[in-house]
Design an enzyme around this catalytic site. Structure first.
Site, PDB file in Angstrom:
ATOM      1  N   ASP A   1      -5.913   9.345   9.935  1.00 20.97           N
ATOM      2  CA  ASP A   1      -4.619   8.831  10.377  1.00 20.97           C
ATOM      3  C   ASP A   1      -4.193   9.454  11.696  1.00 20.97           C
ATOM      4  OD1 ASP A   1      -3.821   7.040   8.206  1.00 20.97           O
ATOM      5  OD2 ASP A   1      -3.895   8.846   6.972  1.00 20.97           O
TER       6      ASP A   1
ATOM      7  N   GLU B   1       0.871  -1.172   0.000  1.00 24.67           N
ATOM      8  CA  GLU B   1       0.000   0.000   0.000  1.00 24.67           C
ATOM      9  C   GLU B   1       0.909   1.223   0.000  1.00 24.67           C
ATOM     10  OE1 GLU B   1      -2.749   0.050   3.244  1.00 24.67           O
ATOM     11  OE2 GLU B   1      -4.136  -1.323   2.286  1.00 24.67           O
TER      12      GLU B   1
END
EC number: 4.2.1.20
Length: 265
Positions: free
Chosen positions: A60, A49
């Protein structure tokens, strides 16, 4: 057969689960980032990824937020990510998934994004903040093509919603292990079996579990129930701690080998 399906089939035949590694492209520097990722892929990453740095990564935690800040500070953008993908594709045979928020894709243009991602050798995309109901502009660009759209599922996703999300996905599903942001602490693996079973009732797509995974023991426990394990913040934390060390790529490779060993049943 596409690279994603081939990877899961090959690993299943060997009684292994997929190690899905997330790394922010361009962190801590573009050339260093390429060397780190190449070493990690050689050490055992099954699916890469590749994170597109973004200035407001709301899903995040602080570790990946800082990695995005470092990457943006050295000039990393979508074109950099495409160039890096093309370079990695020369040696890495596994799937490369671009991990992005929608804003960079929108500004670049959905058709341009798909064209350049595909040409660079990417196998699909995971757009963190794009629900199925708002995906038509993006997915219409590759209708009929073998380009995966990875979807996120949360522990709180209702049963009725799981089916709709899974039906709009391809490649695999990213099942979030807990509520919160990436890198959250306190991972409780005891509920992973029930989470995976709930999703498996709605789809035959492979399920990869991530968020809060930091130890080889976490990987081994999750791998008993999921088709793959996603590790992001733990890798980025190690990158951050190793900035300036001459063997930063080797340090990341060694940790990758530890995680990969835990995926073998």
């Amino acid at each position: 057969m596409n690279r994603i399906t081939e990877t899961f089939d090959r690993l299943a035949a060997k009684k292994e689960k997929a190690l899905v590694g997330f790394v922010t492209a361009g962190d801590p520097a573009i050339e260093t980032s390429e060397a780190i990722i190449r070493a990690m892929c050689e050490a055992g990453i099954d699916i890469l990824e590749l994170g597109v740095p973004f200035s407001d990564p709301t899903a995040d935690g602080p570790v990946i937020q800082r990695s995005s800040q470092r990457a943006l500070a050295n000039g990393t953008n979508l074109q950099t990510v495409f160039d890096m993908t093309a370079t990695l594709r020369k040696t890495f045979q596994g799937p490369i998934i671009l991990f992005s928020y929608y804003n960079p894709i929108f500004r670049y243009g959905a058709e341009n994004f798909y064209r350049d991602a595909k040409q660079a050798g990417a196998d699909g995309v995971l757009v963190v903040d794009l629900p199925p109901e708002e995906s038509a502009e993006l997915t219409s660009c590759w209708k009929g093509d073998d380009f995966a759209l990875i979807r996120l599922l949360a522990p709180t996703t209702p049963d009725g919603r799981i089916g709709a999300i899974a039906a709009s996905a391809s490649g695999f599903l990213y099942l979030v292990s807990m509520t919160g942001v990436t890198g959250s602490s306190g991972l409780d693996t005891t509920h992973i079996a029930d989470l995976c079973a709930k999703v498996q009732r709605h789809t035959a797509l492979p399920i990869c579990v991530g968020f809060g995974v930091s130890t080889a023991d976490d990987v081994a426990k999750i791998a008993q129930h999921a088709d793959g394990v996603v590790i992001g913040s733990a890798f980025e934390r190690l990158i951050e701690e190793s900035i300036g060390k001459p063997d930063i790529a080797g340090i990341l490779a060694e940790r990758t080998r530890e995680y990969k060993a835990a995926t073998k049943m």
